[in-house]
Design a protein around this motif. Sequence first.
Motif, PDB file in Angstrom:
ATOM      1  N   ILE A   6      46.645  33.986  54.286  1.00 38.37           N
ATOM      2  CA  ILE A   6      45.323  34.554  54.069  1.00 38.37           C
ATOM      3  C   ILE A   6      45.388  35.434  52.834  1.00 38.37           C
ATOM      4  CG2 ILE A   6      43.503  36.019  55.016  1.00 38.37           C
ATOM      5  CD1 ILE A   6      44.635  35.257  57.819  1.00 38.37           C
ATOM      6  N   PHE A   7      44.458  35.211  51.905  1.00 40.43           N
ATOM      7  CA  PHE A   7      44.432  35.935  50.643  1.00 40.43           C
ATOM      8  C   PHE A   7      43.150  36.741  50.516  1.00 40.43           C
ATOM      9  CE2 PHE A   7      47.037  32.224  49.979  1.00 40.43           C
ATOM     10  CZ  PHE A   7      48.111  32.701  49.256  1.00 40.43           C
ATOM     11  N   ASP A   8      43.253  37.890  49.905  1.00 39.08           N
ATOM     12  CA  ASP A   8      42.078  38.634  49.470  1.00 39.08           C
ATOM     13  C   ASP A   8      41.686  38.050  48.121  1.00 39.08           C
ATOM     14  OD1 ASP A   8      40.086  40.626  49.334  1.00 39.08           O
ATOM     15  OD2 ASP A   8      41.413  41.950  48.236  1.00 39.08           O
ATOM     16  N   LEU A  12      43.638  40.052  44.008  1.00 38.73           N
ATOM     17  CA  LEU A  12      44.805  39.256  44.373  1.00 38.73           C
ATOM     18  C   LEU A  12      44.701  37.850  43.766  1.00 38.73           C
ATOM     19  CD1 LEU A  12      47.453  39.216  45.957  1.00 38.73           C
ATOM     20  CD2 LEU A  12      46.195  38.245  47.857  1.00 38.73           C
ATOM     21  N   LEU A  13      43.619  37.133  44.072  1.00 35.67           N
ATOM     22  CA  LEU A  13      43.424  35.821  43.456  1.00 35.67           C
ATOM     23  C   LEU A  13      42.715  35.948  42.109  1.00 35.67           C
ATOM     24  CD1 LEU A  13      42.339  33.643  46.514  1.00 35.67           C
ATOM     25  CD2 LEU A  13      44.572  33.718  45.392  1.00 35.67           C
ATOM     26  N   MET A  88      44.302  35.408  38.632  1.00 32.74           N
ATOM     27  CA  MET A  88      45.549  36.163  38.501  1.00 32.74           C
ATOM     28  C   MET A  88      46.687  35.206  38.142  1.00 32.74           C
ATOM     29  SD  MET A  88      44.972  39.375  38.969  1.00 32.74           S
ATOM     30  CE  MET A  88      46.167  40.415  39.766  1.00 32.74           C
ATOM     31  N   PRO A  89      47.594  35.675  37.305  1.00 25.33           N
ATOM     32  CA  PRO A  89      48.741  34.830  36.937  1.00 25.33           C
ATOM     33  C   PRO A  89      49.502  34.380  38.183  1.00 25.33           C
ATOM     34  CG  PRO A  89      48.666  36.813  35.582  1.00 25.33           C
ATOM     35  CD  PRO A  89      47.633  36.986  36.670  1.00 25.33           C
ATOM     36  N   GLY A  90      49.778  33.095  38.252  1.00 25.01           N
ATOM     37  CA  GLY A  90      50.552  32.538  39.354  1.00 25.01           C
ATOM     38  C   GLY A  90      49.745  32.145  40.573  1.00 25.01           C
ATOM     39  N   SER A 109      37.110  38.075  52.270  1.00 27.69           N
ATOM     40  CA  SER A 109      36.462  38.850  51.220  1.00 27.69           C
ATOM     41  C   SER A 109      35.177  39.465  51.721  1.00 27.69           C
ATOM     42  CB  SER A 109      36.168  37.949  50.021  1.00 27.69           C
ATOM     43  OG  SER A 109      35.552  38.682  48.989  1.00 27.69           O
ATOM     44  N   SER A 110      34.839  40.627  51.188  1.00 23.24           N
ATOM     45  CA  SER A 110      33.546  41.231  51.485  1.00 23.24           C
ATOM     46  C   SER A 110      32.471  40.696  50.548  1.00 23.24           C
ATOM     47  CB  SER A 110      33.624  42.752  51.377  1.00 23.24           C
ATOM     48  OG  SER A 110      34.019  43.122  50.075  1.00 23.24           O
ATOM     49  N   THR A 111      32.875  39.910  49.561  1.00 22.71           N
ATOM     50  CA  THR A 111      31.938  39.259  48.642  1.00 22.71           C
ATOM     51  C   THR A 111      31.249  38.121  49.383  1.00 22.71           C
ATOM     52  OG1 THR A 111      33.379  39.811  46.792  1.00 22.71           O
ATOM     53  CG2 THR A 111      31.787  38.052  46.424  1.00 22.71           C
ATOM     54  N   GLY A 112      29.992  37.875  49.104  1.00 19.07           N
ATOM     55  CA  GLY A 112      29.247  36.809  49.773  1.00 19.07           C
ATOM     56  C   GLY A 112      29.892  35.452  49.598  1.00 19.07           C
TER      57      GLY A 112
END
Length: 156
Positions: A6-8, A12-13, A88-90, A109-112
Amino acid sequence: MFTAAIFDMDGLLIDSERAFMEAWIGAARRLSLALSPEDYAAVIGLTDAESDAVLSELLGGATAFAAVRAEVHHYWAARPDPAEFALMPGAHEVLSALREAGVPCAVASSTGAADVRARLHERGLRWTPQRRLLIDVLATTDGHVTGAALVERCRE
């Protein structure tokens, strides 16, 4: 080995934290208020309510905070998905390796949801059923993902 990842998204991404910081600092400057990168760094990782309180104090009170926040919202309304939100790199390599290994991935994410999909898609990340978007986890957590809320949502 693990069975899922699980990614933020922000920070992070996608390298969005720098753009958010620059928007706040620029808005404060346009209103003749001081806000430095060191000041802004104090809000990274805080909940919305905590960030608001810190920024209000740093900017000299609720009135100044409200004016700067309105300026920031105006700034983003004019440019809803700025090019400075770089991948983000990688990030692509990590997600590709996880896909090849058969590890399901998700974004919290809190983004829509529509903005998350658009931002990731425009940066070459396609979200398939193996890569789920975990949105609305934050509705009851005051703008910040808690471990318990995230685990519960994953169980759903």
